[in-house]
Design a protein around this motif. Structure first.
Motif, PDB file in Angstrom:
ATOM      1  N   GLY A  22       7.786 -41.654  94.311  1.00 26.82           N
ATOM      2  CA  GLY A  22       8.889 -41.554  95.260  1.00 26.82           C
ATOM      3  C   GLY A  22       9.358 -40.133  95.469  1.00 26.82           C
ATOM      4  O   GLY A  22      10.547 -39.880  95.622  1.00 26.82           O
ATOM      5  N   VAL A  23       8.408 -39.194  95.460  1.00 27.88           N
ATOM      6  CA  VAL A  23       8.737 -37.779  95.646  1.00 27.88           C
ATOM      7  C   VAL A  23       8.148 -37.286  96.952  1.00 27.88           C
ATOM      8  O   VAL A  23       7.321 -37.959  97.569  1.00 27.88           O
ATOM      9  N   GLU A  24       8.591 -36.123  97.376  1.00 29.64           N
ATOM     10  CA  GLU A  24       8.057 -35.489  98.580  1.00 29.64           C
ATOM     11  C   GLU A  24       7.232 -34.278  98.164  1.00 29.64           C
ATOM     12  O   GLU A  24       7.730 -33.417  97.441  1.00 29.64           O
ATOM     13  N   LEU A  25       6.003 -34.230  98.608  1.00 33.23           N
ATOM     14  CA  LEU A  25       5.150 -33.071  98.368  1.00 33.23           C
ATOM     15  C   LEU A  25       4.841 -32.445  99.711  1.00 33.23           C
ATOM     16  O   LEU A  25       4.502 -33.134 100.665  1.00 33.23           O
ATOM     17  N   ASP A  26       4.982 -31.162  99.778  1.00 30.73           N
ATOM     18  CA  ASP A  26       4.756 -30.409 101.001  1.00 30.73           C
ATOM     19  C   ASP A  26       3.270 -30.379 101.332  1.00 30.73           C
ATOM     20  O   ASP A  26       2.422 -30.345 100.441  1.00 30.73           O
ATOM     21  N   ASP A  27       2.945 -30.370 102.622  1.00 34.26           N
ATOM     22  CA  ASP A  27       1.544 -30.276 103.040  1.00 34.26           C
ATOM     23  C   ASP A  27       0.879 -29.031 102.474  1.00 34.26           C
ATOM     24  O   ASP A  27      -0.321 -29.010 102.237  1.00 34.26           O
ATOM     25  N   ALA A  28       1.659 -28.001 102.230  1.00 34.35           N
ATOM     26  CA  ALA A  28       1.114 -26.769 101.659  1.00 34.35           C
ATOM     27  C   ALA A  28       0.620 -26.997 100.231  1.00 34.35           C
ATOM     28  O   ALA A  28      -0.201 -26.239  99.730  1.00 34.35           O
ATOM     29  N   ASP A  29       1.097 -28.079  99.585  1.00 31.38           N
ATOM     30  CA  ASP A  29       0.647 -28.395  98.233  1.00 31.38           C
ATOM     31  C   ASP A  29      -0.751 -29.009  98.227  1.00 31.38           C
ATOM     32  O   ASP A  29      -1.378 -29.096  97.176  1.00 31.38           O
ATOM     33  N   ALA A  30      -1.226 -29.421  99.394  1.00 35.33           N
ATOM     34  CA  ALA A  30      -2.550 -30.050  99.498  1.00 35.33           C
ATOM     35  C   ALA A  30      -3.632 -28.976  99.466  1.00 35.33           C
ATOM     36  O   ALA A  30      -4.357 -28.749 100.413  1.00 35.33           O
ATOM     37  N   ASP A  31      -3.709 -28.320  98.335  1.00 38.33           N
ATOM     38  CA  ASP A  31      -4.619 -27.204  98.154  1.00 38.33           C
ATOM     39  C   ASP A  31      -5.533 -27.512  96.974  1.00 38.33           C
ATOM     40  O   ASP A  31      -5.061 -27.916  95.908  1.00 38.33           O
ATOM     41  N   ALA A  32      -6.808 -27.299  97.142  1.00 39.07           N
ATOM     42  CA  ALA A  32      -7.776 -27.567  96.085  1.00 39.07           C
ATOM     43  C   ALA A  32      -7.566 -26.663  94.881  1.00 39.07           C
ATOM     44  O   ALA A  32      -8.039 -26.961  93.792  1.00 39.07           O
ATOM     45  N   GLU A  33      -6.834 -25.565  95.054  1.00 41.36           N
ATOM     46  CA  GLU A  33      -6.571 -24.658  93.935  1.00 41.36           C
ATOM     47  C   GLU A  33      -5.335 -25.069  93.128  1.00 41.36           C
ATOM     48  O   GLU A  33      -4.963 -24.412  92.170  1.00 41.36           O
ATOM     49  N   LEU A  34      -4.700 -26.168  93.530  1.00 44.91           N
ATOM     50  CA  LEU A  34      -3.562 -26.712  92.806  1.00 44.91           C
ATOM     51  C   LEU A  34      -4.039 -27.205  91.445  1.00 44.91           C
ATOM     52  O   LEU A  34      -5.028 -27.934  91.359  1.00 44.91           O
ATOM     53  N   SER A  35      -3.342 -26.823  90.384  1.00 47.15           N
ATOM     54  CA  SER A  35      -3.735 -27.272  89.043  1.00 47.15           C
ATOM     55  C   SER A  35      -3.009 -28.570  88.688  1.00 47.15           C
ATOM     56  O   SER A  35      -1.979 -28.902  89.284  1.00 47.15           O
ATOM     57  N   ILE A  36      -3.546 -29.264  87.706  1.00 51.55           N
ATOM     58  CA  ILE A  36      -2.928 -30.502  87.229  1.00 51.55           C
ATOM     59  C   ILE A  36      -1.505 -30.210  86.735  1.00 51.55           C
ATOM     60  O   ILE A  36      -0.565 -30.934  87.046  1.00 51.55           O
ATOM     61  N   ASP A  37      -1.347 -29.137  85.958  1.00 50.69           N
ATOM     62  CA  ASP A  37      -0.025 -28.755  85.463  1.00 50.69           C
ATOM     63  C   ASP A  37       0.959 -28.492  86.593  1.00 50.69           C
ATOM     64  O   ASP A  37       2.104 -28.944  86.551  1.00 50.69           O
ATOM     65  N   HIS A  38       0.526 -27.754  87.598  1.00 48.92           N
ATOM     66  CA  HIS A  38       1.416 -27.413  88.708  1.00 48.92           C
ATOM     67  C   HIS A  38       1.820 -28.677  89.469  1.00 48.92           C
ATOM     68  O   HIS A  38       2.995 -28.856  89.814  1.00 48.92           O
ATOM     69  N   LEU A  39       0.873 -29.555  89.717  1.00 46.11           N
ATOM     70  CA  LEU A  39       1.194 -30.803  90.405  1.00 46.11           C
ATOM     71  C   LEU A  39       2.171 -31.634  89.576  1.00 46.11           C
ATOM     72  O   LEU A  39       3.145 -32.180  90.123  1.00 46.11           O
ATOM     73  N   ALA A  40       1.951 -31.713  88.281  1.00 44.79           N
ATOM     74  CA  ALA A  40       2.864 -32.469  87.410  1.00 44.79           C
ATOM     75  C   ALA A  40       4.268 -31.873  87.461  1.00 44.79           C
ATOM     76  O   ALA A  40       5.258 -32.613  87.502  1.00 44.79           O
ATOM     77  N   ARG A  41       4.374 -30.554  87.485  1.00 41.43           N
ATOM     78  CA  ARG A  41       5.689 -29.906  87.571  1.00 41.43           C
ATOM     79  C   ARG A  41       6.360 -30.187  88.914  1.00 41.43           C
ATOM     80  O   ARG A  41       7.576 -30.418  88.975  1.00 41.43           O
ATOM     81  N   LEU A  42       5.577 -30.139  90.000  1.00 43.17           N
ATOM     82  CA  LEU A  42       6.138 -30.435  91.323  1.00 43.17           C
ATOM     83  C   LEU A  42       6.752 -31.832  91.358  1.00 43.17           C
ATOM     84  O   LEU A  42       7.813 -32.044  91.952  1.00 43.17           O
ATOM     85  N   VAL A  43       6.071 -32.779  90.729  1.00 43.69           N
ATOM     86  CA  VAL A  43       6.568 -34.157  90.693  1.00 43.69           C
ATOM     87  C   VAL A  43       7.763 -34.260  89.751  1.00 43.69           C
ATOM     88  O   VAL A  43       8.821 -34.783  90.123  1.00 43.69           O
ATOM     89  N   ALA A  44       7.612 -33.754  88.536  1.00 46.13           N
ATOM     90  CA  ALA A  44       8.658 -33.891  87.513  1.00 46.13           C
ATOM     91  C   ALA A  44       9.964 -33.237  87.947  1.00 46.13           C
ATOM     92  O   ALA A  44      11.045 -33.737  87.627  1.00 46.13           O
ATOM     93  N   ASP A  45       9.880 -32.150  88.689  1.00 47.20           N
ATOM     94  CA  ASP A  45      11.089 -31.462  89.146  1.00 47.20           C
ATOM     95  C   ASP A  45      11.916 -32.315  90.101  1.00 47.20           C
ATOM     96  O   ASP A  45      13.103 -32.051  90.282  1.00 47.20           O
ATOM     97  N   GLN A  46      11.323 -33.329  90.698  1.00 50.14           N
ATOM     98  CA  GLN A  46      12.033 -34.179  91.655  1.00 50.14           C
ATOM     99  C   GLN A  46      12.494 -35.510  91.058  1.00 50.14           C
ATOM    100  O   GLN A  46      13.168 -36.287  91.729  1.00 50.14           O
ATOM    101  N   LEU A  47      12.132 -35.759  89.804  1.00 45.94           N
ATOM    102  CA  LEU A  47      12.466 -37.032  89.177  1.00 45.94           C
ATOM    103  C   LEU A  47      13.856 -37.006  88.553  1.00 45.94           C
ATOM    104  O   LEU A  47      14.349 -35.945  88.176  1.00 45.94           O
ATOM    105  N   PRO A  48      14.458 -38.195  88.404  1.00 46.04           N
ATOM    106  CA  PRO A  48      15.711 -38.267  87.664  1.00 46.04           C
ATOM    107  C   PRO A  48      15.493 -37.745  86.240  1.00 46.04           C
ATOM    108  O   PRO A  48      14.365 -37.702  85.760  1.00 46.04           O
TER     109      PRO A  48
END
Length: 92
Positions: free
Chosen positions: A51-77
């Motif tokens: 239930g989070v919003e990810l920017d289209d700019a995040d749809a990058d193959a150079e995105l790491s697993i850690d970075h994606l997890a942080r993007l999600v976790a930062d938006q969670l309760p």
């Protein structure tokens, strides 16, 4: 954030047939051999699940697993639980 990371590993292995031994926190989606369509599918799946919003700019193959997890976790309760999109009025 550990729950998000674990979910990402499981998702990558189960849905995208990524070798579990290849998935490391710093691994990029490109290193895991996800093409651009798979990256978009991954992000959509993550958005729907958490239930989070990810920017289209995040749809990058150079995105790491850690970075994606942080993007999600930062938006969670604070308790790290997924946001119920139906409760927030942002149902997709």
């Amino acid at each position: 954030m550990e729950t998000v990371s674990q979910y990402l590993v499981t998702l990558l292995v189960d849905k995208f047939d990524v070798d579990p031994d290849a998935v490391k926190p710093g691994s990029t989606l490109a290193e895991l051999e996800l093409d651009s369509l798979a990256v978009v599918e991954l992000l959509v799946t993550v958005q729907e699940r958490w239930g989070v919003e990810l920017d289209d700019a995040d749809a990058d193959a150079e995105l790491s697993i850690d970075h994606l997890a942080r993007l999600v976790a930062d938006q969670l309760p604070k308790d790290g639980s997924p946001v119920d999109a139906a409760d927030t009025g942002t149902a997709r």
